[in-house]
Design an enzyme around this catalytic site. Structure first.
Site, mmCIF file in Angstrom:
data_model
loop_
_atom_site.group_PDB
_atom_site.id
_atom_site.type_symbol
_atom_site.label_atom_id
_atom_site.label_comp_id
_atom_site.label_asym_id
_atom_site.label_seq_id
_atom_site.Cartn_x
_atom_site.Cartn_y
_atom_site.Cartn_z
ATOM 1 N N SER A 2 0.875 -1.182 0.000
ATOM 2 C CA SER A 2 0.000 0.000 0.000
ATOM 3 C C SER A 2 0.911 1.229 0.000
ATOM 4 C CB SER A 2 -0.829 0.002 1.292
ATOM 5 O OG SER A 2 -1.427 1.255 1.507
ATOM 6 N N TYR B 203 -1.771 -1.227 10.313
ATOM 7 C CA TYR B 203 -1.873 -1.375 8.853
ATOM 8 C C TYR B 203 -0.535 -1.011 8.203
ATOM 9 C CZ TYR B 203 -3.938 -1.102 4.163
ATOM 10 O OH TYR B 203 -4.226 -1.297 2.830
HETATM 11 N N1 LIG Z 1 -8.688 0.355 -1.180
HETATM 12 C C1 LIG Z 1 -7.574 1.024 -0.959
HETATM 13 O O1 LIG Z 1 -7.565 2.256 -0.906
HETATM 14 C C2 LIG Z 1 -6.278 0.279 -0.770
HETATM 15 C C3 LIG Z 1 -5.098 1.040 -0.680
HETATM 16 C C4 LIG Z 1 -3.899 0.388 -0.503
HETATM 17 C C5 LIG Z 1 -3.859 -0.997 -0.438
HETATM 18 N N2 LIG Z 1 -5.008 -1.717 -0.538
HETATM 19 C C6 LIG Z 1 -4.912 -3.165 -0.450
HETATM 20 O O2 LIG Z 1 -5.536 -3.759 -1.575
HETATM 21 C C7 LIG Z 1 -5.949 -5.088 -1.232
HETATM 22 C C8 LIG Z 1 -7.379 -5.285 -1.687
HETATM 23 O O3 LIG Z 1 -8.233 -4.490 -0.877
HETATM 24 P P1 LIG Z 1 -9.537 -3.752 -1.433
HETATM 25 O O4 LIG Z 1 -9.302 -2.312 -1.329
HETATM 26 O O5 LIG Z 1 -9.955 -4.343 -2.712
HETATM 27 O O6 LIG Z 1 -10.565 -4.097 -0.237
HETATM 28 P P2 LIG Z 1 -11.920 -4.926 -0.188
HETATM 29 O O7 LIG Z 1 -12.350 -4.900 1.241
HETATM 30 O O8 LIG Z 1 -12.883 -4.426 -1.205
HETATM 31 O O9 LIG Z 1 -11.437 -6.401 -0.601
HETATM 32 C C9 LIG Z 1 -10.623 -7.174 0.240
HETATM 33 C C10 LIG Z 1 -11.042 -8.631 0.130
HETATM 34 O O10 LIG Z 1 -10.208 -9.422 1.023
HETATM 35 C C11 LIG Z 1 -11.052 -10.383 1.628
HETATM 36 N N3 LIG Z 1 -10.509 -10.899 2.880
HETATM 37 C C12 LIG Z 1 -10.502 -10.283 4.086
HETATM 38 N N4 LIG Z 1 -9.975 -11.109 5.009
HETATM 39 C C13 LIG Z 1 -9.643 -12.250 4.380
HETATM 40 C C14 LIG Z 1 -9.068 -13.473 4.795
HETATM 41 N N5 LIG Z 1 -8.755 -13.676 6.086
HETATM 42 N N6 LIG Z 1 -8.857 -14.445 3.870
HETATM 43 C C15 LIG Z 1 -9.223 -14.260 2.581
HETATM 44 N N7 LIG Z 1 -9.787 -13.118 2.116
HETATM 45 C C16 LIG Z 1 -9.999 -12.131 3.011
HETATM 46 C C17 LIG Z 1 -12.367 -9.650 1.860
HETATM 47 O O11 LIG Z 1 -13.450 -10.546 2.110
HETATM 48 C C18 LIG Z 1 -12.498 -8.862 0.565
HETATM 49 O O12 LIG Z 1 -13.194 -9.601 -0.413
HETATM 50 C C19 LIG Z 1 -5.733 -5.219 0.274
HETATM 51 O O13 LIG Z 1 -4.521 -5.896 0.520
HETATM 52 C C20 LIG Z 1 -5.627 -3.782 0.739
HETATM 53 O O14 LIG Z 1 -4.904 -3.651 1.939
HETATM 54 C C21 LIG Z 1 -6.221 -1.113 -0.706
#
Ligand SMILES: NC(=O)c1ccc[n+]([C@@H]2O[C@H](COP(=O)([O-])OP(=O)(O)OC[C@H]3O[C@@H](n4cnc5c(N)ncnc54)[C@H](O)[C@@H]3O)[C@@H](O)[C@H]2O)c1
Length: 283
Positions: A144, A157
């Site tokens: 991230s 985080y």
């Molecule tokens: N959205 C943002 O702004 C952002 C920014 C930086 C990094 N990220 C990273 O991107 C990645 C995707 O996140 P997103 O934004 O699409 O969020 P999201 O919440 O839409 O999707 C995350 C998915 O991970 C799944 N998940 C959670 N715990 C789990 C587990 N124990 N085992 C398997 N699956 C699990 C959830 O059910 C969900 O479907 C993550 O690693 C997040 O940290 C997101």
């Protein structure tokens, strides 16, 4: 001599966290372009929703990525399902929480590290033997922008995402001279469910905001859709990038972390209040 980089397009991939957000968009994009997709998530209903419109080969598995044995079983299942070499593994599943360091609840921090850091380690260790045997493929681990700089109320985080960065950087060096690559993804703010799914006990700033209000504030400053994020990740992997930044905010944060490694928060706060002021003027 450097080997040419094969495209992952149309070739089998594994995606964790595929029930929502970036993982769902990646699954749909890569499947649409002809890839067989093996999808895992804890959210069974969301996983089926992701898979429903796909017309190509799909394997779905309800899986908690913090469960190392479960992830190894999944890798065994994928091995049996593959009819062609595995092109890429996207260790994408992740969660968030908001808390001051002072009021941090250890079990919340452990829950987050189990998924964000150990989930990535589990996925890497379970699938790396397949890629190593093939001497080909890409391990794509999601960090991230919060893995590039520290942000208030995001200590757990940030720590998990700095850890993903360190782990994947070390892996990349170990893989030098092989046909396997390690890629780190640094999304900026992406409009997904991450803040709505976050653990939350109290407004860390003590302003009495609810989780819904904090999630709405987060969504208001996101700059990139999950579909765009999936496109940037796909193009970055196919383009041979070792680190993939997503969104203009990610490029800004990356630059700030280098230019002003201890004072970036002052710059970010001032930019946010100026942009916030402009948005209000525009209404
Ligand atoms: N959205 C943002 O702004 C952002 C920014 C930086 C990094 N990220 C990273 O991107 C990645 C995707 O996140 P997103 O934004 O699409 O969020 P999201 O919440 O839409 O999707 C995350 C998915 O991970 C799944 N998940 C959670 N715990 C789990 C587990 N124990 N085992 C398997 N699956 C699990 C959830 O059910 C969900 O479907 C993550 O690693 C997040 O940290 C997101």
């Amino acid at each position: 001599m450097r080997r040419p980089l094969p495209s992952i397009t149309g070739r089998p991939v594994v995606i964790t966290g595929a029930a929502s957000g970036i993982g769902r968009s990646l699954a749909r994009r890569l499947s649409r372009l002809g890839a067989p997709v093996a999808l895992a998530d804890v959210d069974e209903a969301g996983l089926h929703e992701t898979a429903a419109p796909l017309t190509g080969p799909v394997l779905t598995r309800v899986l908690d990525v913090s469960d190392a044995a479960g992830v190894r079983d999944f890798a065994g299942e994928v091995r049996g399902w593959l009819t062609r070499p595995l092109a890429a593994v996207f260790n994408n599943a992740g969660v968030a929480l908001a808390s001051t360091v002072l009021n941090a609840v250890p079990e919340d921090d452990e829950w987050l590290h189990g998924i964000n850091f150990w989930g990535v380690v589990n996925g890497t260790r379970a699938f790396l033997p397949i890629l190593a045997e093939q001497d080909a493929g890409v391990m794509v681990n999601t960090s991230s922008v919060y893995g590039l700089l520290g942000v208030p109320y995001q200590s757990a985080y940030c720590a998990s995402k700095f850890a993903v960065r360190g782990f994947t950087d070390a892996l990349r060096q170990e893989l030098r001279g092989t046909g396997v690559r390690a890629v780190t993804v640094y999304p900026g703010g992406i409009t997904t469910n991450i803040a709505r799914n976050a653990r939350f006990r109290a407004d860390p700033e003590g302003r009495g905001r609810t989780k819904e209000q904090l999630a709405a504030e987060f969504e208001a400053v996101t700059m990139t859709s999950p579909d765009k994020a999936a496109e940037v990740i796909h193009r970055g992997v196919d383009g041979g990038r070792a680190r993939i930044l997503i969104g203009p905010d990610a490029y800004l944060f990356d630059a700030l972390a280098r230019i002003t490694p201890t004072h970036y928060q002052t710059v970010i706060t001032s930019l946010r209040s100026r942009l916030g002021g402009r948005r209000k003027d525009a209404r």
